[in-house]
Design a protein around this motif. Structure first.
Motif, short mmCIF file in Angstrom:
data_model
loop_
_atom_site.label_atom_id
_atom_site.label_comp_id
_atom_site.label_asym_id
_atom_site.label_seq_id
_atom_site.Cartn_x
_atom_site.Cartn_y
_atom_site.Cartn_z
N GLU A 32 -1.57 -5.28 -1.36
CA GLU A 32 -2.83 -5.27 -2.10
C GLU A 32 -2.62 -5.84 -3.50
O GLU A 32 -1.52 -5.80 -4.04
CB GLU A 32 -3.37 -3.84 -2.23
N GLU A 53 -6.57 -8.00 -0.32
CA GLU A 53 -5.75 -7.25 0.63
C GLU A 53 -5.12 -8.26 1.59
O GLU A 53 -5.79 -9.17 2.08
CB GLU A 53 -6.60 -6.25 1.41
N TRP A 84 -4.62 -5.22 -7.18
CA TRP A 84 -5.61 -4.40 -7.86
C TRP A 84 -5.79 -4.87 -9.31
O TRP A 84 -4.86 -5.37 -9.92
CB TRP A 84 -5.21 -2.93 -7.85
N SER A 128 0.95 1.27 -3.98
CA SER A 128 -0.22 1.05 -4.82
C SER A 128 -1.11 2.28 -4.88
O SER A 128 -1.61 2.65 -5.95
CB SER A 128 -1.02 -0.16 -4.31
N ARG A 129 -1.31 2.96 -3.74
CA ARG A 129 -2.21 4.10 -3.72
C ARG A 129 -1.63 5.28 -4.49
O ARG A 129 -2.37 6.06 -5.11
CB ARG A 129 -2.54 4.48 -2.27
N LEU A 133 -2.24 4.45 -8.10
CA LEU A 133 -3.66 4.57 -8.42
C LEU A 133 -4.12 6.02 -8.51
O LEU A 133 -5.03 6.34 -9.28
CB LEU A 133 -4.50 3.81 -7.39
N SER A 184 -10.14 1.13 -11.70
CA SER A 184 -9.47 0.15 -10.86
C SER A 184 -10.42 -0.42 -9.82
O SER A 184 -11.38 0.23 -9.41
CB SER A 184 -8.27 0.80 -10.15
N SER A 185 -10.13 -1.65 -9.40
CA SER A 185 -10.91 -2.29 -8.34
C SER A 185 -9.99 -3.17 -7.51
O SER A 185 -9.05 -3.79 -8.04
CB SER A 185 -12.05 -3.13 -8.93
N LEU A 186 -10.24 -3.21 -6.21
CA LEU A 186 -9.41 -4.00 -5.29
C LEU A 186 -9.80 -5.47 -5.38
O LEU A 186 -10.97 -5.82 -5.20
CB LEU A 186 -9.58 -3.48 -3.87
N LYS A 231 0.84 -1.20 0.00
CA LYS A 231 0.00 0.00 0.00
C LYS A 231 0.87 1.25 0.00
O LYS A 231 0.60 2.23 -0.70
CB LYS A 231 -0.91 -0.02 1.23
#
Length: 302
Positions: A295, A285, A297, A265-266, A269, A280-282, A256
Motif C-alpha cells: 500500500e 494498493e 498512504w 502499514s495498518r 496507521l 491518513s488516506s489510501l 499491509k
C-alpha cells in the motif's frame, strides 16, 4: 570471530521452502538484545567509499529513467546478502519493492495535480537507495535530505546513486525547455536511529517556541520502514518533529502486514489514529501476487 557468531541475524528471505511471500524471518533465539545504535551524524558527499565495487543499472518509470546502484552486503558489512542484523544493518542495500510503488504513486499524484515538488523541502526516511528522494530532486525540490540507519549505506550506495542520477539526467532536464535543474537541489545525508537523528535534521521542531522559527519539511517520504513494531513510536515521533505545520504531507509505502515481525502499514496507521494528530488516506494498493499486499498512504496534519 566469536563475537560475530553471537549476533542475532534475521533472514530477509527464507531460503527454505515457504509460501514464497519473502518476509522477514526471526531467529529462534531472541535472548541477545540488539547492540546500541550507531551514533547519529551527517555524512558528507565527499565521504563516498572508494573501497566497495559500485555498479549502476536503469529503472524505468514511464517516461523517466532512474538509475540504481548495486553493492555487495558482504563487501560492506561482512554479511551474506540476505542478512539483516538488528542494531547493525537494517537492509538499506536492498532495493525494496515499496520504493518503486512509492515513486509510481508520487508520479500519479503529480499528474492529478495533488502534489508538486517544486521549491519544496523533502526528507526521505530509511532511504537506502534513495530513489524516491532522487525522484523529488529531479522534479524540482529545493532541498532533499536523505536519512538511513547506517552511514555505510549512505557512503556506499545512497550518495553514489544521487550523484549518478543527477549527472545522467542533468543534460536532458537542464535543456532550455526544461523546468528544473537538479544540480541546484540541496542534498544532505544523515545517519542514525530515528529516536536520536532529529538532533541533526534541519529543520525540526524541538519546542513550541521553535515552531515560529522552523518551517519543517514539506514532504516526508518513506518506503518499507514500518516492519518492526518496536521502532514505530520513534518513527512517528520523528515525523511529527520534522513535518511542516500545517501543510506538510507524508507518503508511506509499505506492506499491509509483515508476517513474523508484527509491523506493517495498518499497525503504523493504528498508532497514528490513536494519537489523533494526523489523518491518513489510501493512495494506492498493489496486489500483484508477488508478495503480501502493498500500500501507499498519504498522511497530513488534521
Amino acid at each position: 570471530m566469536e563475537s560475530k557468531q553471537k549476533e542475532a541475524i534475521f533472514r530477509l528471505f527464507d531460503e527454505k521452502p515457504s509460501s514464497g511471500l519473502g518476509f522477514l524471518d526471526f531467529p529462534d533465539d531472541n535472548s541477545l538484545p540488539p547492540p546500541p545504535p550507531p551514533p547519529c551524524r551527517e555524512v558528507l558527499s565527499s565521504e563516498v567509499s572508494s573501497n566497495v565495487q559500485y555498479t549502476v543499472e536503469p529503472v524505468n518509470f514511464g517516461g523517466l529513467t532512474l538509475f540504481k546502484g548495486r553493492v555487495s552486503t558482504e563487501e560492506v558489512f561482512s554479511l551474506a546478502n540476505s542478512d539483516l542484523v538488528p542494531g547493525k544493518y537494517e537492509g538499506g542495500l536492498k532495493l525494496w519493492e515499496g520504493s518503486l510503488d512509492l515513486i509510481t504513486a508520487l508520479s500519479s499524484e503529480m499528474q492529478d495535480g495533488k502534489l508538486s515538488f517544486s521549491g519544496k523541502r523533502v526528507l526521505e526516511l530509511g532511504c537506502g537507495h534513495g530513489l524516491p528522494g532522487i525522484f523529488a530532486c529531479l522534479k524540482g525540490a529545493a532541498a532533499v535530505h536523505f536519512q538511513d540507519f547506517n552511514a555505510e549505506v549512505l557512503q556506499c550506495l545512497t550518495i553514489p546513486n544521487v550523484t549518478a542520477n543527477i549527472e545522467k539526467n542533468t543534460e536532458h532536464l537542464a535543456a532550455p525547455h526544461a523546468e528544473v535543474d537538479p544540480t541546484k537541489t540541496e542534498t544532505r545525508f544523515f545517519s542514525g536511529d530515528w529516536g536520536e537523528v532529529h538532533q541533526l535534521l534541519s529543520p525540526v521542531f524541538t519546542s513550541e517556541d521553535d515552531e515560529a522559527k522552523c518551517c519543517g519539511y514539506d514532504v516526508i517520504l518513506m518506503a518499507e520502514t514500518v516492519y518492526s513494531i518496536s521502532t514505530l513510536p520513534n518513527l512517528y515521533k520523528l515525523i511529527k518533529k520534522c513535518i511542516s505545520i500545517p501543510s506538510g504531507v507524508v507518503y508511506m509505502a509499505a506492506k499491509k502486514h509483515y508476517f513474523g515481525v508484527g509491523g506493517g502499514s495498518r499497525r503504523f496507521l493504528s498508532l497514528v489514529e490513536k494519537d489523533g494528530t494526523m489523518a491518513s488516506s489510501l493512495v494506492a494498493e498493489v496486489a500483484d501476487g508477488s508478495s503480501n499486499v502493498r500500500e501507499v498512504w498519504k498522511l497530513h496534519i488534521k
